[in-house]
Every structure is written in C-alpha cells, then in structure tokens.
Enzyme design. Sequence first.
Site, PDB file in Angstrom:
ATOM      1  N   ASP A 287       0.871  -1.169   0.000  1.00 43.83           N
ATOM      2  CA  ASP A 287       0.000   0.000   0.000  1.00 43.83           C
ATOM      3  C   ASP A 287       0.920   1.233   0.000  1.00 43.83           C
ATOM      4  OD1 ASP A 287      -2.101   1.730  -0.008  1.00 43.83           O
ATOM      5  OD2 ASP A 287      -3.244   0.652   1.515  1.00 43.83           O
TER       6      ASP A 287
HETATM    7  C1  BGC Z   1      -4.947   3.197  -0.214  1.00 49.43           C
HETATM    8  C2  BGC Z   1      -5.066   2.099  -1.247  1.00 49.43           C
HETATM    9  C3  BGC Z   1      -4.824   2.644  -2.613  1.00 49.43           C
HETATM   10  C4  BGC Z   1      -3.470   3.312  -2.639  1.00 49.43           C
HETATM   11  C5  BGC Z   1      -3.024   3.790  -3.990  1.00 49.43           C
HETATM   12  C6  BGC Z   1      -3.708   4.039  -0.385  1.00 49.43           C
HETATM   13  O1  BGC Z   1      -3.738   5.155   0.407  1.00 49.43           O
HETATM   14  O2  BGC Z   1      -4.985   2.621   1.070  1.00 49.43           O
HETATM   15  O3  BGC Z   1      -6.316   1.486  -1.149  1.00 49.43           O
HETATM   16  O4  BGC Z   1      -4.925   1.634  -3.568  1.00 49.43           O
HETATM   17  O5  BGC Z   1      -3.498   4.400  -1.725  1.00 49.43           O
HETATM   18  O6  BGC Z   1      -3.577   4.943  -4.412  1.00 49.43           O
END
Ligand code: BGC
Length: 727
Positions: A287
């Site tokens: 993440d």
């Molecule tokens: C979120 C994810 C997301 C990622 C990419 C993160 O802050 O938790 O769900 O896919 O950002 O944008």
Amino acid sequence: MRDIEERIKKLLVEMTAEEKIGQLIQCGPSLVGAFEVSFEELLDMMFDGRISQEEFGKLMSTATQDFHEDDIRAGKIGSFNGIKNAETANRLQKIAVEESRLGIPLLFGYDVIHGYRTIFPIPLAESCAWDPVLWEKTARIAAIEATAAGVHMTFAPMVDVAKDARWGRVSEGAGEDAYLTSVFGTAKVKGFQDDDLSREDSMAACIKHFAGYGAAEAGRDYNRVDMSMQRLFEEYMPPFEACVKAGARAVMPAFNDINGIPCSVSRWLLTDILRNRLGFDGMTVSDSNAIAECVDHGIAKDRSEAAKLAIEAGMDMDMSSNVYAENLPALLERGVISEADLDRAVTDIMRIKFELGLFDHPYQTSCEREKETLLRPEYRACAREAAAKSMVLLKNEGVLPLKKEIRIGIAGELADQRAEMTGAWAIGANGDDCVSIIDACNASNINYVYTPGIENGVVNKKEIERLSKNCDVWIAAVGEKKDQSGEAASRADIGLPKEQEDLLEALLQTGIPVAAVLFNGRPLAIPWAAKHVPAILEAWHPGVEAGNAVLDILFGDVNPSAKLTTTFPYTTGQCPMYYAHINTGRPGGKGKFTSKYLDTPLSPVFPFGYGLSYTSFEYSNLSIRQEEDMLHILVDVKNTGKAAGEEIVQCYTGQKTGRRVRPVKQLRSFEKIALDPGETKKVSFDIDVKNLGYYDWNMNYTVDRGAMEIFVGTSSVEGLKADIVLK
Ligand code: BGC
C-alpha cells in the site's frame, strides 16, 4: 505459462541488480513548478481536505509533472501509479521499451474502485443489489474505460469485510458479511480481468487490503488489528481466498498490523498464508508508503530494515515509499538480503507483465480509443441501472411511489451538488458528469421547487413554509458528503448532523409528506429519522446517474429491490454491530444481567438483508432434505402485492452447538428473483455441508454433524426457519 516462466528466466540472466531493483519500484509523477509537491503529497492534501477533488484534478491537469523520464530510461522504475491518459501512458511506455537497455515495459496501476470515468455507485451501495451479474458488468465497463486511458492494473476490488460503521472505508467494500463479500469480489475480479489478461481491455485486479484491515480497532483508520486466528480465517480471509481462486493477479497487503506484525512485513501472511496456503502466484504491491511506515509502526529501526523485512516477507513491489530503491542495492551488496529474494520479487512482477501481454503489445491503447470509449451512453445507462438497483427503500408509509403530476419540494444541498454524487475513491471522475436530483428534475420537466434549506448551519423555516404552498411532497436530500467516508474518514459519530435533523423536522412541520433521500458512504445511525420521517430511501453515493436513478425509484419507474449488506445501528456506541454475532452466555433480553446496553435497544434500526419494495412478498413451504453432503433447501416465494418486483431471497444457517461458540446466523446463499403480481416461484438452494465448518481451538477446520437451524427469508430477521440435524 511455461513459456512465460522460460522468458522470465532468460530475462533475469540479462538483468543487472540495479535493473532488477528498478522493476520493484512503483512511483507516481511528481509535480514541479509553482508548487513543489509530490503526487502522494497532493493526494494527501485532497484526502485531508486541504484541497477539493476538483482542485486536485485541476492541479493535476495544469501542473508540470515530472515523470522521472531519466529514471525510466535507466531502468530504475517498473511501474507507475496515477497515470491517467493514453497519451502520457504511451509516451512513458515508449521510453521504457525503446530507450531503456532491456526494453522492459512499464506497468500502470490506478485506483479504479467503482468505475473509471463512468462512475458507478460506491461498492457498498452496489453490494446492496446482491447481483453478481451486475457486479461483473460494471467492473467490465470500468476495465474497458480504464485500459483505454492506459491503465493495466486496478487496485480493486477491496474485499475487506467491515463490521464497524465508524470506519470510513466501509464505503469501498461489500459490507459486513464474508460470504457476500466473497461473491462480490469474485464477480469484480472476473469483470476487471475477463478471461484473457493479455487482451487490451483486460486489467489485472489487485485485491486489497490483505488482511483484516476492516477490523481496525474502534473503526479508526490504520489502527491495529488484534484478533484470534479463528476469527481472522472465518470472517476476514474467505473473500481473499475466493478472489485468489477466481484468479486475481495481484494482492495489496494492508496498512495495519495483525497481532503485532504489520502486514507489509509479515512473512507469515505474505508467504506462508498467501503463497503456500492460498496458492497465490501473482504479484504483491505494497500500500502507498506502507513499507516505510514500518518504521513508524516501530517494527523496523530504520528504512533500510523496513526494506529488508518487506522483501524477505514476500512484498514484491514498493508503492511510493522509495525504500527499496534507496536500500536494496546496499543490502544486496552486503549480503543482508539474498539474490533469491530479489529474483523472486522480479519474477512475480514480470509474470504479470507477460500475462498482460505488455512485452508483446506494450502500447495497449491510443488517444483515439480513449476518446471514443469514455462515458459512452450505454455505460451511463448501466450506471443508472446499477444505481437504481443499489438504492434501499428503508421506510415507506404510503408516500412512495410519487404520482407523475405531483408538485415536489426539494430541500438539502446534496440535491444540487453533482460532484458529491461520485462518493469516495472516484479519482478518474469529473464531478460535472454527474446528474444531480435537480438536473434530473430539469431534464424530465418535473414540477418542483428547491431550497438548500440550511443557511450557515441554521434551517431557513420561512423559506420552507413559503415553498410549501407550491408542493405536495417534500424530498429531503441529507446524509454525508463524499469526503466523509472513504480513506482516512473514520467518524466517531455516525448520526445525521443536527442541522439536517432540524431540516427534516421543519419539513415535517409543514404537514406535507416527507421522503428523505440519504446520500452516504456508510451506515448512519438515524433512529430519530427512522421514527418520524414517513419515507426513507438509502441512495448511498450513487455515481454519475445519481439524480436519474433517484427519480426512477421515487416515481416508481423502477421498483426498489436492494437490501442492506450492512447493519444500521441506533447509535455509534453500538459499533461494531453486525447480524452474525454470537449469543454470549447471557443473550440480550429484558433481564438486568443480560448482554445489552442500558440506553439503547438491542436490535439495530435496520438489519442486515433488509429492504422494502413497492410490492410485498410471502414465503411458504420451506423444506430441507440432506443427500450425502448436500443440503437441498426449497421455499416458495409469492408476490402478494400489485406491482411486479424483484426479491432477494436469503438463506442462512445457524449452528446450535459447536466446539467453539458459533454465530447465531450466517449467510450461505442468496437468489434474486423477479415476480409478477400474484406469481409464485420455487427457490432452491444447494448447500454443501463441507462449507459449513469452522476452525476449532487448534485451528483445524471442522464440520460438526448436529443440530442446525435453517433460515430463509427476506432479511436476516424476517423469514421461515426449520430445525434439522446434520448427518
Ligand atoms: C490506499 C489504497 C490505494 C493506494 C493507492 C492508499 O492510500 O490505502 O487502497 O490503492 O493508496 O492509491
């Protein structure tokens, strides 16, 4: 497949350590010029409200962006997050393919959560349609659009089971039930990936957030998760298992820790469970910034140790934190990490690039395709259908459906705010694409008057009284703005704001019937409204066709059929509240020493599986037969009202005793049927007894043969039940 593995092996031989590490790096474009801020920082600014989504979009389109072209050329980047048009995608791809030494194509990832440009209802809403065909169809359209804009992988579906309405990310998943989320996730994976990943309109699905993220303590985003293994595997893992089985090609580990180990560096989770137990052979991508955050978790002493722990745990790609780029070269040189771990990560990523066909067709789209693909009329039509199928009629005391010639009063700013209709995580959206309730009324020549109803936090009673002379019914648009749910949007109070209740009260005082239309991304605690407002439609954040779909339901052009996939509590203090609870030794009741609260009812305001229709259904003749390991369940469902309608028939089981305490009820299957007035249909469920098991104290999966209640109904609380003894 074998061919791909051979090609990867050959490639690995040619790659330098630096090029291998480059493949593990995913970054976003940085913004340069007047404002020197990275893409991630800008995203943060949007999420924490420093800038709006519209401002974010404008900045992104007008800012000078640094796409790290020299790094692409040098083979230091394997993937991008946040590239959102064909022109840029192809330009960067050309650099990777034609100007880097080995010509390895880039992988473009993006958060295509509920549509790309054609925004569908938020996932929580869409889950309320209980309709796998629809779920797959909207994912397919999202994939067609997103791939036309250059995207190869979506960071979706989110299959985190979420039982705590305080957690803002309940909006991104399919609600509180593991089985329903499994069916939802499977349909989404199929829709995104279709049957051939190498086709130009297929995109890889990255299921997230592995695992347990939905159980963040107290519903506070990013918080710890501490739970028994049994609970983790019974209630939170099944959707991931189902999606891996459905062929999801990527997995994003969650931000949270599980029992003290952050998922990003948990070898147990990413290797023992994901690879060895679930049989996953795709790629993992962290993440955003999550590997670096292991220092803040207090599990790694510095960024270098975080990098080491992550790659050894089985984390292939580093999204945004840059710790791999900074630290893996030295770690490798010093022999702290092994070449084998690096090769494993590169291999996992290359496998997906090969499967996507990127080595053979690196340019999977064109500006022409992009232009003629986005927001096609047929996609909008599907968004309207999906929105109407997602809206749950919570209460209706003779107010709805409205007659065509009626004069309506509309109150509440949400009736006139297009961009709010997209809901959370619609970053490819253009708010102006959305049809608000007011737009829809204008387009269909509805006789209406409108007031936001609240000025500076105070209800404008005079205006409401004045307008009441010209209307026969009030429609009140209340609930949440899109930024009040989603990531980093946990709430400690999930009630309606006071001024919105005041607005409803002022409308009720006019003596004219009132229907509340709720726009929100999570269950709300609305006991007062549920008691006093005669009609309530839960519209959620419905997407681009919001206003049209709301009118379709209000005027009865579509008979509502959706059912809640999440429990609506009385008050935030009851959270987490969910139907599949256990009994305790003192089940809640009238007695003093029973499991309950002194100051709130035991039951929810609206239970899981609940939702009304403009017609009524009657259940009869429940019968159950066991043949070897199959339960055959039959029930008759009759449309006893005057309108044609759809009913979602739900089948639950409840085990009376077990070696560990069991939930009072668990959803096992469901079927959506269409019935004309007076028509009866026989609905059948075939349930494999082997799937009714659970984990005993020693984590052995067990299926008990004993007393069980079978419950088939219109919701989790209303239906027919029968006792059986499992053979
Ligand atoms: C979120 C994810 C997301 C990622 C990419 C993160 O802050 O938790 O769900 O896919 O950002 O944008």
